[in-house]
Design a protein around this motif. Sequence first.
Motif, mmCIF file in Angstrom:
data_model
loop_
_atom_site.group_PDB
_atom_site.id
_atom_site.type_symbol
_atom_site.label_atom_id
_atom_site.label_comp_id
_atom_site.label_asym_id
_atom_site.label_seq_id
_atom_site.Cartn_x
_atom_site.Cartn_y
_atom_site.Cartn_z
ATOM 1 N N ALA A 72 -11.834 31.440 -75.808
ATOM 2 C CA ALA A 72 -10.774 31.034 -76.733
ATOM 3 C C ALA A 72 -9.397 31.245 -76.107
ATOM 4 O O ALA A 72 -8.504 30.408 -76.261
ATOM 5 C CB ALA A 72 -10.900 31.814 -78.041
ATOM 6 N N TYR A 73 -9.214 32.365 -75.388
ATOM 7 C CA TYR A 73 -7.940 32.599 -74.701
ATOM 8 C C TYR A 73 -7.705 31.536 -73.630
ATOM 9 O O TYR A 73 -6.578 31.055 -73.461
ATOM 10 C CB TYR A 73 -7.911 33.988 -74.055
ATOM 11 C CG TYR A 73 -7.299 35.053 -74.917
ATOM 12 C CD1 TYR A 73 -5.950 35.017 -75.242
ATOM 13 C CD2 TYR A 73 -8.059 36.102 -75.400
ATOM 14 C CE1 TYR A 73 -5.379 36.000 -76.030
ATOM 15 C CE2 TYR A 73 -7.500 37.093 -76.196
ATOM 16 C CZ TYR A 73 -6.152 37.027 -76.502
ATOM 17 O OH TYR A 73 -5.583 37.996 -77.289
ATOM 18 N N GLU A 74 -8.746 31.159 -72.902
ATOM 19 C CA GLU A 74 -8.600 30.108 -71.880
ATOM 20 C C GLU A 74 -8.209 28.788 -72.510
ATOM 21 O O GLU A 74 -7.326 28.078 -72.015
ATOM 22 C CB GLU A 74 -9.900 29.939 -71.100
ATOM 23 C CG GLU A 74 -10.137 30.992 -70.061
ATOM 24 C CD GLU A 74 -11.370 30.714 -69.225
ATOM 25 O OE1 GLU A 74 -11.895 29.573 -69.261
ATOM 26 O OE2 GLU A 74 -11.813 31.638 -68.537
ATOM 27 N N ARG A 75 -8.848 28.446 -73.624
ATOM 28 C CA ARG A 75 -8.523 27.188 -74.294
ATOM 29 C C ARG A 75 -7.067 27.187 -74.757
ATOM 30 O O ARG A 75 -6.344 26.207 -74.565
ATOM 31 C CB ARG A 75 -9.448 26.973 -75.483
ATOM 32 C CG ARG A 75 -9.148 25.679 -76.196
ATOM 33 C CD ARG A 75 -10.069 25.405 -77.334
ATOM 34 N NE ARG A 75 -9.753 24.102 -77.874
ATOM 35 C CZ ARG A 75 -10.029 23.725 -79.105
ATOM 36 N NH1 ARG A 75 -10.662 24.540 -79.914
ATOM 37 N NH2 ARG A 75 -9.694 22.523 -79.526
ATOM 38 N N LEU A 76 -6.646 28.300 -75.353
ATOM 39 C CA LEU A 76 -5.269 28.398 -75.823
ATOM 40 C C LEU A 76 -4.293 28.296 -74.655
ATOM 41 O O LEU A 76 -3.268 27.614 -74.742
ATOM 42 C CB LEU A 76 -5.061 29.706 -76.585
ATOM 43 C CG LEU A 76 -3.670 29.940 -77.152
ATOM 44 C CD1 LEU A 76 -3.278 28.839 -78.131
ATOM 45 C CD2 LEU A 76 -3.598 31.306 -77.821
ATOM 46 N N TRP A 77 -4.614 28.937 -73.537
ATOM 47 C CA TRP A 77 -3.743 28.879 -72.365
ATOM 48 C C TRP A 77 -3.608 27.442 -71.868
ATOM 49 O O TRP A 77 -2.502 26.979 -71.583
ATOM 50 C CB TRP A 77 -4.296 29.774 -71.250
ATOM 51 C CG TRP A 77 -3.407 29.832 -70.063
ATOM 52 C CD1 TRP A 77 -2.347 30.667 -69.872
ATOM 53 C CD2 TRP A 77 -3.482 29.015 -68.883
ATOM 54 N NE1 TRP A 77 -1.765 30.418 -68.650
ATOM 55 C CE2 TRP A 77 -2.445 29.405 -68.027
ATOM 56 C CE3 TRP A 77 -4.338 27.993 -68.481
ATOM 57 C CZ2 TRP A 77 -2.237 28.814 -66.792
ATOM 58 C CZ3 TRP A 77 -4.124 27.396 -67.249
ATOM 59 C CH2 TRP A 77 -3.081 27.812 -66.418
ATOM 60 N N HIS A 78 -4.726 26.727 -71.770
ATOM 61 C CA HIS A 78 -4.688 25.333 -71.303
ATOM 62 C C HIS A 78 -3.884 24.453 -72.266
ATOM 63 O O HIS A 78 -3.117 23.583 -71.822
ATOM 64 C CB HIS A 78 -6.101 24.776 -71.124
ATOM 65 C CG HIS A 78 -6.781 25.260 -69.903
ATOM 66 N ND1 HIS A 78 -6.422 24.867 -68.632
ATOM 67 C CD2 HIS A 78 -7.803 26.127 -69.735
ATOM 68 C CE1 HIS A 78 -7.186 25.461 -67.738
ATOM 69 N NE2 HIS A 78 -8.035 26.241 -68.388
ATOM 70 N N LEU A 79 -4.058 24.670 -73.569
ATOM 71 C CA LEU A 79 -3.301 23.872 -74.539
ATOM 72 C C LEU A 79 -1.810 24.160 -74.448
ATOM 73 O O LEU A 79 -0.992 23.246 -74.541
ATOM 74 C CB LEU A 79 -3.811 24.147 -75.954
ATOM 75 C CG LEU A 79 -5.186 23.572 -76.278
ATOM 76 C CD1 LEU A 79 -5.668 24.067 -77.630
ATOM 77 C CD2 LEU A 79 -5.152 22.051 -76.251
#
Length: 108
Positions: A72-79
């Motif tokens: 979830a942190y990776e997804r948020l970072w990419h977004l």
Amino acid sequence: MKAKPMLPEADRPHLPRRSRRLPDTILAAVHRACDEGRLDLAGKLLAVGEEAMAAEADLRRRRQDIWGLIAAYERLWHLRQSAALAPEALLSGRWGFTAGLALAAAEG
């Protein structure tokens, strides 16, 4: 031993259904916030999710929860990174001054 008679639906006490654990529910809310583009809210929910996962007594479950949290942190970072790369940012910084001039000339 006798079986207890079943109460009619209206007379049964209301008990909340628990289909998911709290950390799973919070992670689902994080992904929904990401889907809706509410990245600030997703970040706040991740902090709450960390607290909920830290309270988990079972170390195996906590280890599994951490992988979902990392994703979830990776997804948020990419977004957040893709939101930061607006067309204005591309003209001035990333592609260099000459590429920005060429794009500006082509548009105007």
